[in-house]
Write a protein that holds these residues in place. Structure first.
Motif, PDB file in Angstrom:
ATOM      1  N   ILE A 176       0.876  -1.184   0.000  1.00  0.00           N
ATOM      2  CA  ILE A 176       0.000   0.000   0.000  1.00  0.00           C
ATOM      3  C   ILE A 176       0.907   1.226   0.000  1.00  0.00           C
ATOM      4  O   ILE A 176       1.471   1.608   1.023  1.00  0.00           O
ATOM      5  CB  ILE A 176      -0.939  -0.025   1.215  1.00  0.00           C
ATOM      6  CG1 ILE A 176      -1.694  -1.363   1.291  1.00  0.00           C
ATOM      7  CG2 ILE A 176      -1.906   1.150   1.148  1.00  0.00           C
ATOM      8  CD1 ILE A 176      -2.483  -1.723   0.050  1.00  0.00           C
ATOM      9  N   ASP A 178       0.876   4.467  -0.085  1.00  0.00           N
ATOM     10  CA  ASP A 178       0.782   5.679   0.736  1.00  0.00           C
ATOM     11  C   ASP A 178       0.562   5.375   2.213  1.00  0.00           C
ATOM     12  O   ASP A 178       0.278   6.282   2.999  1.00  0.00           O
ATOM     13  CB  ASP A 178      -0.321   6.602   0.217  1.00  0.00           C
ATOM     14  CG  ASP A 178      -1.714   5.982   0.284  1.00  0.00           C
ATOM     15  OD1 ASP A 178      -1.819   4.750   0.507  1.00  0.00           O
ATOM     16  OD2 ASP A 178      -2.704   6.726   0.116  1.00  0.00           O
ATOM     17  N   SER A 179       0.705   4.116   2.609  1.00  0.00           N
ATOM     18  CA  SER A 179       0.581   3.787   4.033  1.00  0.00           C
ATOM     19  C   SER A 179       1.825   4.264   4.778  1.00  0.00           C
ATOM     20  O   SER A 179       2.900   4.450   4.172  1.00  0.00           O
ATOM     21  CB  SER A 179       0.418   2.276   4.217  1.00  0.00           C
ATOM     22  OG  SER A 179       1.610   1.599   3.829  1.00  0.00           O
ATOM     23  N   THR A 204      -3.680   1.922  -2.685  1.00  0.00           N
ATOM     24  CA  THR A 204      -3.660   3.010  -1.713  1.00  0.00           C
ATOM     25  C   THR A 204      -4.521   2.655  -0.498  1.00  0.00           C
ATOM     26  O   THR A 204      -5.306   1.708  -0.533  1.00  0.00           O
ATOM     27  CB  THR A 204      -4.202   4.298  -2.333  1.00  0.00           C
ATOM     28  OG1 THR A 204      -5.609   4.119  -2.606  1.00  0.00           O
ATOM     29  CG2 THR A 204      -3.468   4.646  -3.622  1.00  0.00           C
TER      30      THR A 204
END
Length: 235
Positions: A176, A178-179, A204
């Motif tokens: 993921i 944008d984690s 995302t």
């Protein structure tokens, strides 16, 4: 406003927090958990009056019942809490491995056991267990993580049978982008992972939140594992 209450175990940061935030935005109530009560209550307060914070430590399952004592009727349950572990069979850390096994396989199950009489016995009620793509896309050091996430898939099928009409499904995120864990990685690392997806994009947190809500709400889905990985398995 809704009378639905969704419990998010591991809801004080990262993907869990985004799920809790989305629950409130949809007009439902959320009970979010973290290890530290003050932190959980602080996060809940930031989400507004429809959010409540409680404290449990999944790696200490004997205390889960007390930590969830104030929770009332539950219309949905998301078990998203994780720990990361790099543990190879050649250099095996028993303590770290044991903690992660207990956290996910015993801790997740004990949460459901504790709340079983408070989960609305209806097909409208969904439980979402978080695993991960390491179960079938291993990497160096994923020995424990891959094994446990495979176990989550087994939990999903047996609990879907045992708890019906309540629905139980698993969500297995890939990388993921944008984690909090991945966003700070070097660009070259993320570009390498992007290149392995058909569209050269990473999933995302919004994608994961949307998939979670689908599994919570869709009455036709139970005993199923879904992947949020931008199709990496087909390349």
């Amino acid at each position: 406003m809704s009378d639905r209450t969704i419990v998010v175990i591991g809801g004080t940061s990262g993907i869990g927090l985004e799920i809790a935030r989305d629950v409130v935005a949809r007009g439902d109530r959320v009970v979010l958990s973290g290890r530290d009560l003050a932190r959980a209550q602080e996060v809940a307060s930031s989400l507004g009056e429809r959010a409540t914070g409680v404290a449990i430590d999944l790696s200490r399952p004997e205390g889960i019942r007390a930590g969830l004592a104030t929770v009332g009727t539950v219309n949905g349950l998301v078990l998203v809490a994780i720990e990361r572990d790099a543990n190879t069979v050649r250099d095996y850390d028993i303590a770290r491995a044991t903690q992660l096994v207990v956290l996910k396989l015993v801790g997740y199950t004990e949460v459901i056991h504790t709340l079983i009489d408070r989960l609305e016995p209806s097909g409208e009620t969904g439980i979402v267990l978080f695993g991960g793509r390491a179960k079938d896309i291993p990497y160096p050091g994923s020995t424990t993580v891959s094994t446990i996430n495979g176990g989550v898939e087994g939990m999903t099928t047996t609990l879907a049978l045992e708890l019906a009409p309540i629905r139980v499904n698993a969500l297995h995120p890939g990388i993921i982008g944008d984690s909090p864990f991945w966003a700070g990685k070097p660009a070259a690392v993320l570009d390498g992972h992007r290149s392995r997806t058909p569209g050269h994009q990473l999933a995302t947190m919004v994608d994961v939140v949307d998939a979670t809500q689908f599994l919570l709400r869709n009455r036709g889905i139970s005993g199923t594992s879904i992947y949020v990985d931008r199709g990496v398995r087909v390349t």
